[in-house]
Scaffold this motif. Structure first.
Motif, PDB file in Angstrom:
ATOM      1  N   VAL A 111       0.848  -1.201   0.000  1.00  0.00           N
ATOM      2  CA  VAL A 111       0.000   0.000   0.000  1.00  0.00           C
ATOM      3  C   VAL A 111       0.879   1.246   0.000  1.00  0.00           C
ATOM      4  O   VAL A 111       0.626   2.207  -0.735  1.00  0.00           O
ATOM      5  CB  VAL A 111      -0.974  -0.007   1.204  1.00  0.00           C
ATOM      6  N   VAL A 112       1.939   1.234   0.821  1.00  0.00           N
ATOM      7  CA  VAL A 112       2.892   2.343   0.855  1.00  0.00           C
ATOM      8  C   VAL A 112       3.485   2.560  -0.533  1.00  0.00           C
ATOM      9  O   VAL A 112       3.574   3.698  -1.016  1.00  0.00           O
ATOM     10  CB  VAL A 112       4.009   2.086   1.904  1.00  0.00           C
ATOM     11  N   MET A 113       3.902   1.490  -1.179  1.00  0.00           N
ATOM     12  CA  MET A 113       4.503   1.619  -2.511  1.00  0.00           C
ATOM     13  C   MET A 113       3.484   2.175  -3.520  1.00  0.00           C
ATOM     14  O   MET A 113       3.827   3.000  -4.362  1.00  0.00           O
ATOM     15  CB  MET A 113       5.061   0.278  -2.990  1.00  0.00           C
ATOM     16  N   GLY A 114       2.232   1.730  -3.419  1.00  0.00           N
ATOM     17  CA  GLY A 114       1.192   2.253  -4.302  1.00  0.00           C
ATOM     18  C   GLY A 114       0.944   3.738  -4.076  1.00  0.00           C
ATOM     19  O   GLY A 114       0.852   4.523  -5.034  1.00  0.00           O
ATOM     20  N   LEU A 115       0.848   4.140  -2.806  1.00  0.00           N
ATOM     21  CA  LEU A 115       0.663   5.553  -2.495  1.00  0.00           C
ATOM     22  C   LEU A 115       1.857   6.381  -2.958  1.00  0.00           C
ATOM     23  O   LEU A 115       1.700   7.508  -3.445  1.00  0.00           O
ATOM     24  CB  LEU A 115       0.441   5.738  -0.993  1.00  0.00           C
ATOM     25  N   PHE A 116       3.054   5.822  -2.799  1.00  0.00           N
ATOM     26  CA  PHE A 116       4.265   6.501  -3.248  1.00  0.00           C
ATOM     27  C   PHE A 116       4.217   6.744  -4.758  1.00  0.00           C
ATOM     28  O   PHE A 116       4.474   7.856  -5.231  1.00  0.00           O
ATOM     29  CB  PHE A 116       5.497   5.674  -2.870  1.00  0.00           C
ATOM     30  N   VAL A 117       3.875   5.716  -5.515  1.00  0.00           N
ATOM     31  CA  VAL A 117       3.824   5.830  -6.979  1.00  0.00           C
ATOM     32  C   VAL A 117       2.761   6.847  -7.399  1.00  0.00           C
ATOM     33  O   VAL A 117       3.016   7.706  -8.259  1.00  0.00           O
ATOM     34  CB  VAL A 117       3.572   4.451  -7.637  1.00  0.00           C
ATOM     35  N   VAL A 118       1.585   6.798  -6.786  1.00  0.00           N
ATOM     36  CA  VAL A 118       0.510   7.735  -7.137  1.00  0.00           C
ATOM     37  C   VAL A 118       0.920   9.167  -6.808  1.00  0.00           C
ATOM     38  O   VAL A 118       0.728  10.092  -7.609  1.00  0.00           O
ATOM     39  CB  VAL A 118      -0.802   7.347  -6.414  1.00  0.00           C
ATOM     40  N   THR A 119       1.505   9.362  -5.633  1.00  0.00           N
ATOM     41  CA  THR A 119       1.924  10.706  -5.225  1.00  0.00           C
ATOM     42  C   THR A 119       3.006  11.250  -6.147  1.00  0.00           C
ATOM     43  O   THR A 119       2.943  12.399  -6.597  1.00  0.00           O
ATOM     44  CB  THR A 119       2.432  10.688  -3.767  1.00  0.00           C
ATOM     45  N   MET A 120       4.000  10.429  -6.442  1.00  0.00           N
ATOM     46  CA  MET A 120       5.092  10.886  -7.312  1.00  0.00           C
ATOM     47  C   MET A 120       4.607  11.097  -8.747  1.00  0.00           C
ATOM     48  O   MET A 120       5.078  12.001  -9.436  1.00  0.00           O
ATOM     49  CB  MET A 120       6.264   9.906  -7.263  1.00  0.00           C
ATOM     50  N   ALA A 121       3.650  10.289  -9.200  1.00  0.00           N
ATOM     51  CA  ALA A 121       3.099  10.468 -10.542  1.00  0.00           C
ATOM     52  C   ALA A 121       2.353  11.790 -10.645  1.00  0.00           C
ATOM     53  O   ALA A 121       2.331  12.416 -11.704  1.00  0.00           O
ATOM     54  CB  ALA A 121       2.171   9.307 -10.900  1.00  0.00           C
TER      55      ALA A 121
END
Length: 135
Positions: A111-121
């Motif tokens: 979930v952290v990795m998904g949130l990280f990718v969405v935020t950085m995108a």
């Protein structure tokens, strides 16, 4: 002549990485690395900001050196470090203080990795357009 002793059984290497920690170990390493990077940024930030009290001209000169594409990419790296460190810190708090945290720690890491990718995108395209003059 006595027979040679049997060869020792081959050691089985854990899947994934050289270490057994797998995702948990890598998130631990990334959390420490991002924390140290953020610390050094804050140290440099305090030092260069304190130049204002010594010499406003020196401060302006230092700030002017930061306005180049390499520093713009460094800013993107800093934001990535802060975003990962923040989301992973919440995960660590949940693992430590939520009774079901250890059971779901791997799911929470994804979930952290998904949130990280969405935020950085959401951040990177606009930031890189600004850095490389595409505004």
């Amino acid at each position: 002549m006595p027979a040679a002793p049997p060869a020792p059984a081959a050691r089985k290497v854990p899947a994934g990485t050289l270490y057994r920690g797998r995702e948990g170990m890598w998130s631990w390493v990334a959390h420490r690395v991002t924390g140290v990077a953020i610390f050094f940024f804050l140290l440099v930030h305090v030092l260069d900001t304190s130049l204002v009290r010594i010499s406003p001209e020196a401060y302006n000169d230092v700030i002017a050196t930061y306005k180049n594409p390499i520093m713009g990419i460094g800013e993107a790296g800093l934001v990535a470090a802060i975003v990962f460190h923040a989301f992973n810190g919440i995960r660590i708090i949940l693992v430590d203080f939520w009774s079901k945290g250890p059971k779901y720690q791997r799911v929470m890491l994804w979930v952290v990795m998904g949130l990280f990718v969405v935020t950085m995108a959401g951040f990177l395209p606009r930031h890189l357009m600004h850095v490389f003059g595409g505004e």
